[in-house]
Design a protein around this motif. Structure first.
Motif, PDB file in Angstrom:
ATOM      1  N   ALA A  93     -16.359  36.738  11.223  1.00 30.55           N
ATOM      2  CA  ALA A  93     -16.406  38.235  11.218  1.00 30.55           C
ATOM      3  C   ALA A  93     -15.874  38.873  10.263  1.00 30.55           C
ATOM      4  CB  ALA A  93     -16.220  38.562  12.816  1.00 30.55           C
ATOM      5  N   ASN A  96     -17.475  39.103   7.291  1.00 28.89           N
ATOM      6  CA  ASN A  96     -18.504  39.976   7.033  1.00 28.89           C
ATOM      7  C   ASN A  96     -18.217  41.436   6.283  1.00 28.89           C
ATOM      8  OD1 ASN A  96     -20.582  38.455   8.181  1.00 28.89           O
ATOM      9  ND2 ASN A  96     -20.079  39.194  10.388  1.00 28.89           N
ATOM     10  N   TYR A  97     -16.844  41.645   6.697  1.00 33.49           N
ATOM     11  CA  TYR A  97     -16.090  42.887   6.256  1.00 33.49           C
ATOM     12  C   TYR A  97     -15.524  42.549   4.869  1.00 33.49           C
ATOM     13  CZ  TYR A  97     -16.909  45.324  10.534  1.00 33.49           C
ATOM     14  OH  TYR A  97     -17.367  45.843  11.776  1.00 33.49           O
ATOM     15  N   GLU A 158     -19.719  35.878  16.838  1.00 31.27           N
ATOM     16  CA  GLU A 158     -19.376  36.346  15.440  1.00 31.27           C
ATOM     17  C   GLU A 158     -19.876  37.790  15.613  1.00 31.27           C
ATOM     18  OE1 GLU A 158     -21.086  36.341  10.803  1.00 31.27           O
ATOM     19  OE2 GLU A 158     -21.809  34.752  12.282  1.00 31.27           O
ATOM     20  N   HIS A 159     -21.251  37.795  16.041  1.00 27.86           N
ATOM     21  CA  HIS A 159     -21.611  39.354  16.324  1.00 27.86           C
ATOM     22  C   HIS A 159     -20.924  40.137  17.011  1.00 27.86           C
ATOM     23  CE1 HIS A 159     -25.367  42.002  17.143  1.00 27.86           C
ATOM     24  NE2 HIS A 159     -24.721  42.327  18.066  1.00 27.86           N
ATOM     25  N   THR A 162     -17.649  41.236  15.262  1.00 27.45           N
ATOM     26  CA  THR A 162     -17.844  42.169  14.031  1.00 27.45           C
ATOM     27  C   THR A 162     -18.259  43.542  14.805  1.00 27.45           C
ATOM     28  OG1 THR A 162     -18.977  40.349  12.911  1.00 27.45           O
ATOM     29  CG2 THR A 162     -19.451  42.589  12.146  1.00 27.45           C
ATOM     30  N   HIS A 163     -19.178  43.618  15.795  1.00 25.60           N
ATOM     31  CA  HIS A 163     -19.452  44.668  16.403  1.00 25.60           C
ATOM     32  C   HIS A 163     -18.054  45.688  17.072  1.00 25.60           C
ATOM     33  CE1 HIS A 163     -21.895  46.926  19.414  1.00 25.60           C
ATOM     34  NE2 HIS A 163     -20.727  47.214  20.228  1.00 25.60           N
ATOM     35  N   GLY A 166     -16.320  46.966  14.274  1.00 29.24           N
ATOM     36  CA  GLY A 166     -16.949  48.215  14.005  1.00 29.24           C
ATOM     37  C   GLY A 166     -16.281  49.205  14.768  1.00 29.24           C
ATOM     38  N   GLU A 224     -24.851  38.857  11.327  1.00 27.49           N
ATOM     39  CA  GLU A 224     -24.895  39.443  10.049  1.00 27.49           C
ATOM     40  C   GLU A 224     -25.009  40.685  10.281  1.00 27.49           C
ATOM     41  OE1 GLU A 224     -23.589  37.409   7.639  1.00 27.49           O
ATOM     42  OE2 GLU A 224     -23.331  35.956   9.241  1.00 27.49           O
ATOM     43  N   PHE A 225     -24.701  41.693   9.104  1.00 29.28           N
ATOM     44  CA  PHE A 225     -24.785  43.108   9.119  1.00 29.28           C
ATOM     45  C   PHE A 225     -26.538  43.431   8.885  1.00 29.28           C
ATOM     46  CE2 PHE A 225     -20.395  43.687   7.900  1.00 29.28           C
ATOM     47  CZ  PHE A 225     -19.766  44.455   9.073  1.00 29.28           C
ATOM     48  N   ASP A 229     -26.463  48.796   8.802  1.00 31.08           N
ATOM     49  CA  ASP A 229     -25.195  48.736   8.830  1.00 31.08           C
ATOM     50  C   ASP A 229     -24.356  48.680   7.556  1.00 31.08           C
ATOM     51  OD1 ASP A 229     -25.488  48.275  11.484  1.00 31.08           O
ATOM     52  OD2 ASP A 229     -25.743  46.180  11.364  1.00 31.08           O
TER      53      ASP A 229
END
Length: 380
Positions: A93, A96-97, A158-159, A162-163, A166, A224-225, A229
């Motif tokens: 996660a 991802n950023y 991971e989703h 990451t969410h 966000g 993943e984005f 996003d």
């Protein structure tokens, strides 16, 4: 996160502020003295006050009025209690950023140079996640991840992580206006006021699986984005310079904020019919972005500074001596905020749009994009 957010008087003020900000009463809930909207976004007293300070907006959807300050150079996440698949998912996660060219870096503690640290904890009785919105220019201070997510595997965890991250930097649910899109049931989380501002370059409608920021997750999430996003992150947290324009006479790209442009088709560049293009600048090295693009102070055009042999319409070579370091996105295709089919000319080193005929190169004839990649420019 306010250490006394659970006190009744503070909870009542938060409830009142959220109601004034346009959140419907049936989407606000209080659990153990803490106030939530959209089921997983905790709202602190400071964040609720900040929403009111920004006033109403005519824009609609996607982010809150609270964003993090661009002065934050590095956001760290303390996941010291995360082990096994949770530890792996947290690393993914953060990646991802971190792999995007944003105004902030992101890392897991221990790490040096942290501007702000988010605490990540696991609630063994939860199946999902909880976070909150920024306040005072800082991210929300904690994300809580449900221990029951182990039934879905690392990609779904991971989703969710990451969410929730966000939310801490200001994102609302993509389907805030109709939770049934991703959840199968549920209504509007709040009207299009201060709490739901549309991000330019993103779609205003949501689809199931169409955004990592949808209200509910599926068992098949990749972690993943989605393209929307990425568009949202580019708009809010990628450093860009606007006022780059397409010239309909030569198909080239030039900076429209200065006088004195020079077009190889004769006279000055003309931007009739052009969008407003935004170029990333001064970015950390990131996958998909190519650096060393330069502004020429002689013709106002953009050229690649990594090769010799550039040719300027004013004569001689382009001059990028006073230019910043611009970054262009390649092999990304098109998106609501991206226009593809921009090309590098191997004759003059300039950038031109390859989707139209009639380009004019300062070396003579048309531009040549035969050996170019497919570049996508941010277009708003």
């Amino acid at each position: 996160m306010s250490g006394c957010a659970g006190q009744p008087d503070e909870a009542q003020e938060i409830l009142g502020n959220l109601t004034k900000a346009g959140f419907p009463a049936d989407d606000i809930m209080v659990v153990d003295g803490k106030v939530y909207v959209g089921r997983d976004a905790e709202v602190s007293l400071a964040a609720s006050r900040e929403m009111l300070e920004h006033g109403n907006s005519s824009e609609e959807q996607y982010r809150t009025s609270n964003l993090i300050s661009t002065s934050l150079s590095k956001i760290c996440i303390n996941g010291s209690t995360f082990t096994g698949v949770f530890s792996t998912a947290l690393d993914l996660a953060i990646q991802n950023y971190e792999e995007l060219p944003l105004t902030f870096a992101m890392a897991r503690t221990p790490s040096t140079g942290c501007s702000f640290t988010i605490n990540a904890v696991i609630d063994p009785n939860m199946n999902g996640g909880v976070a909150g919105f920024p306040s005072n220019g800082n991210p929300y201070g904690q994300i809580t991840i449900g221990g029951q997510l182990t039934q879905y595997g690392v990609d779904v965890i991971e989703h969710v992580i990451t969410h929730e991250i966000g939310h801490t930097i200001g994102f609302r649910h993509s389907d805030y206006y109709n939770r049934s899109i991703s959840c199968g049931s549920g209504g509007n989380e709040g009207d299009a006021g201060v709490g739901a501002i549309h991000i330019p370059g993103t779609l205003t409608t949501a689809t199931s699986g169409g955004s990592l920021m949808n209200s509910c997750f599926r068992s098949v999430e990749t972690g993943e984005f989605a393209p929307g996003d990425l568009s949202a992150l580019r708009t809010l947290y990628t450093p860009t310079q606007s006022n780059w324009r397409w010239c309909h006479k030569c198909q080239g790209l030039f900076f429209g904020g200065n006088p004195g442009s020079k077009c190889p088709a004769g006279g000055a560049h003309e931007n009739v019919g052009s969008g407003d293009y935004h170029l990333g600048h001064s970015l950390a090295s990131s996958a998909g972005w190519q650096s060393n693009w330069r502004w020429c102070n002689k013709c106002q055009g953009l050229f690649f500074g990594g090769n010799p042999g550039s040719v300027c319409p004013t004569g001689g070579a382009h001059d990028g001596s006073t230019s910043g370091d611009y970054h262009l996105l390649h092999s990304a295709g098109s998106a609501p905020d991206l226009q593809s089919n921009w090309r590098w000319c191997n004759k003059c080193q300039g950038m031109f749009f390859g989707g139209n005929p009639g380009s004019v190169c300062p070396t003579g004839g048309a531009h040549s994009g035969a050996s170019s990649g497919n570049y996508s420019l941010i277009n708003r």
